[in-house]
Design a protein around this motif. Structure first.
Motif, PDB file in Angstrom:
ATOM      1  N   ALA A  45     -20.267  -8.624 -52.483  1.00  0.00           N
ATOM      2  CA  ALA A  45     -21.523  -7.911 -52.729  1.00  0.00           C
ATOM      3  C   ALA A  45     -22.195  -7.531 -51.422  1.00  0.00           C
ATOM      4  N   LEU A  46     -22.097  -8.388 -50.430  1.00  0.00           N
ATOM      5  CA  LEU A  46     -22.749  -8.122 -49.147  1.00  0.00           C
ATOM      6  C   LEU A  46     -21.925  -7.163 -48.288  1.00  0.00           C
ATOM      7  N   ARG A  47     -20.601  -7.346 -48.252  1.00  0.00           N
ATOM      8  CA  ARG A  47     -19.757  -6.569 -47.343  1.00  0.00           C
ATOM      9  C   ARG A  47     -19.165  -5.322 -47.984  1.00  0.00           C
ATOM     10  N   GLY A  48     -18.921  -5.360 -49.306  1.00  0.00           N
ATOM     11  CA  GLY A  48     -18.268  -4.256 -49.985  1.00  0.00           C
ATOM     12  C   GLY A  48     -16.805  -4.557 -50.243  1.00  0.00           C
ATOM     13  N   SER A  77     -20.214  -2.805 -58.186  1.00  0.00           N
ATOM     14  CA  SER A  77     -21.255  -3.083 -57.183  1.00  0.00           C
ATOM     15  C   SER A  77     -22.465  -3.774 -57.783  1.00  0.00           C
ATOM     16  N   ALA A 108     -24.230  -6.454 -55.665  1.00  0.00           N
ATOM     17  CA  ALA A 108     -25.054  -5.929 -54.578  1.00  0.00           C
ATOM     18  C   ALA A 108     -26.342  -5.311 -55.118  1.00  0.00           C
ATOM     19  N   LEU A 163     -30.120  -6.574 -54.191  1.00  0.00           N
ATOM     20  CA  LEU A 163     -31.117  -5.654 -53.660  1.00  0.00           C
ATOM     21  C   LEU A 163     -32.360  -5.637 -54.548  1.00  0.00           C
ATOM     22  N   SER A 206     -30.108   3.419 -51.104  1.00  0.00           N
ATOM     23  CA  SER A 206     -29.281   2.223 -51.276  1.00  0.00           C
ATOM     24  C   SER A 206     -28.710   2.110 -52.683  1.00  0.00           C
ATOM     25  N   LEU A 248     -24.778   2.474 -53.804  1.00  0.00           N
ATOM     26  CA  LEU A 248     -24.052   1.358 -54.403  1.00  0.00           C
ATOM     27  C   LEU A 248     -23.427   1.749 -55.741  1.00  0.00           C
ATOM     28  N   GLN A 278     -18.415   1.264 -53.477  1.00  0.00           N
ATOM     29  CA  GLN A 278     -18.502  -0.181 -53.265  1.00  0.00           C
ATOM     30  C   GLN A 278     -18.661  -0.485 -51.775  1.00  0.00           C
ATOM     31  N   GLY A 328     -21.114  -2.277 -50.350  1.00  0.00           N
ATOM     32  CA  GLY A 328     -21.740  -3.548 -50.034  1.00  0.00           C
ATOM     33  C   GLY A 328     -23.205  -3.367 -49.696  1.00  0.00           C
ATOM     34  N   LEU A 329     -23.965  -4.443 -49.906  1.00  0.00           N
ATOM     35  CA  LEU A 329     -25.416  -4.379 -49.718  1.00  0.00           C
ATOM     36  C   LEU A 329     -25.802  -4.064 -48.277  1.00  0.00           C
TER      37      LEU A 329
END
Length: 287
Positions: free
Chosen positions: A28-31, A140, A143, A147, A216, A220, A224, A226-227
């Motif tokens: 979720a953070l990196r994709g 996604s 993420a 968010l 953002s 998303l 994909q 990531g956040l």
């Protein structure tokens, strides 16, 4: 017949489960791996003409998808009930305006369904009202959820800041009535100090949320990434076209204020139109 597992089995399962959850958070953070290997999204300069074109396309999406049904059933009743509750409780009355003003902070979260409908219409896919809930099944979603939590946390911090500003200026005591509170706010120097400081602090919160969330959520939904990359791209859009992004913030704020005046009824149209338009702003701002 159930058996009692030994501590080793239980520990191994717990560690495996924790690893899966940490992996999901990391994705979720990196994709996705494909997006990590791909070239990052690139911000493009946008102009005021792009914003008005996005608004026109957003209104067209609104007419076609009728996403107002979702906001009529969810957002408007919640906003109306909250406003009535604040207005009827003298202790919470000072939070009425910060709550209404802060609605702009959580606007990007409530508009995720509109982004999805615009995305599907652009791709020629079905746009029934149930499609607005498709982001829940999106790869996604983790993420998007993180968010959304961040924006909701920002809203709560804003409400706390507004309460603190009120306590430091006109005092922490609850007003006896609406008239008493109005007299304190508009009839005293402390009241005007509260207005000026509150608006200044509110501007900082609004600017931060606008810069980090403008594209953002749409990004998303579209990829994909990531956040972290989505937020960085949104900030880059704001850095690339600061005046245009500031103008968009003013347009959104003005639309929400006007839409809130008639007992929040205007939000039934304003929220989905702004949501659809934001998708088209994303398309123009991100290569």
């Amino acid at each position: 017949m159930e058996t009692i597992r030994n501590p080793g089995e239980w520990t191994a399962e717990a560690v495996s489960s924790a690893g899966r959850h940490l992996g999901a958070i990391g994705t979720a953070l990196r994709g996705s791996e494909a997006e990590i290997a791909a070239a990052p999204p690139r911000a493009r300069p946008i102009t005021p003409a792009d914003l008005f074109d996005a608004l026109s396309k957003g209104f067209d999406d609104f007419r076609e998808t009728r996403s107002d049904v979702i906001f009529l059933c969810v957002v408007y009743p919640l906003a109306g009930i909250a406003a009535v509750g604040l207005a009827s409780n003298a202790a919470l009355l000072p939070l009425l305006f910060p709550a209404v003003a802060g609605f702009a902070l959580v606007g990007p979260v409530t508009a995720v369904g509109a982004y999805e409908l615009s995305r599907r219409r652009e791709r020629g896919e079905s746009t029934g009202w149930t499609s607005a809930f498709r982001p829940i099944a999106s790869p996604s979603f983790g993420a998007i959820f993180l968010l959304a939590l961040g924006i909701l946390a920002t809203f709560l911090v804003w409400m706390g800041a507004a309460q603190t500003i009120k306590a430091l200026t006109i005092g922490a005591e609850a007003p006896a009535s609406l008239g008493d509170f109005a007299a304190q706010v508009f009839g005293t120097g402390a009241g005007w100090a509260m207005i000026l400081v509150g608006c200044g602090v509110g501007f900082v919160f609004a600017a931060a949320v606008l810069a980090t969330s403008l594209v953002s959520f749409p990004l998303l939904l579209d990829r994909q990434v990531g956040l972290v990359r989505a937020v960085m791209t949104s900030v880059e859009v704001a850095r690339t076209s600061p005046r245009t992004v500031a103008l968009w913030g003013l347009i959104v704020a003005a639309a929400l204020i006007v839409a809130s005046i008639p007992l929040f009824l205007g939000l039934i149209v304003a929220l989905p139109v702004l949501g659809h338009a934001t998708w088209h702003v994303y398309r123009k701002a991100v290569a």
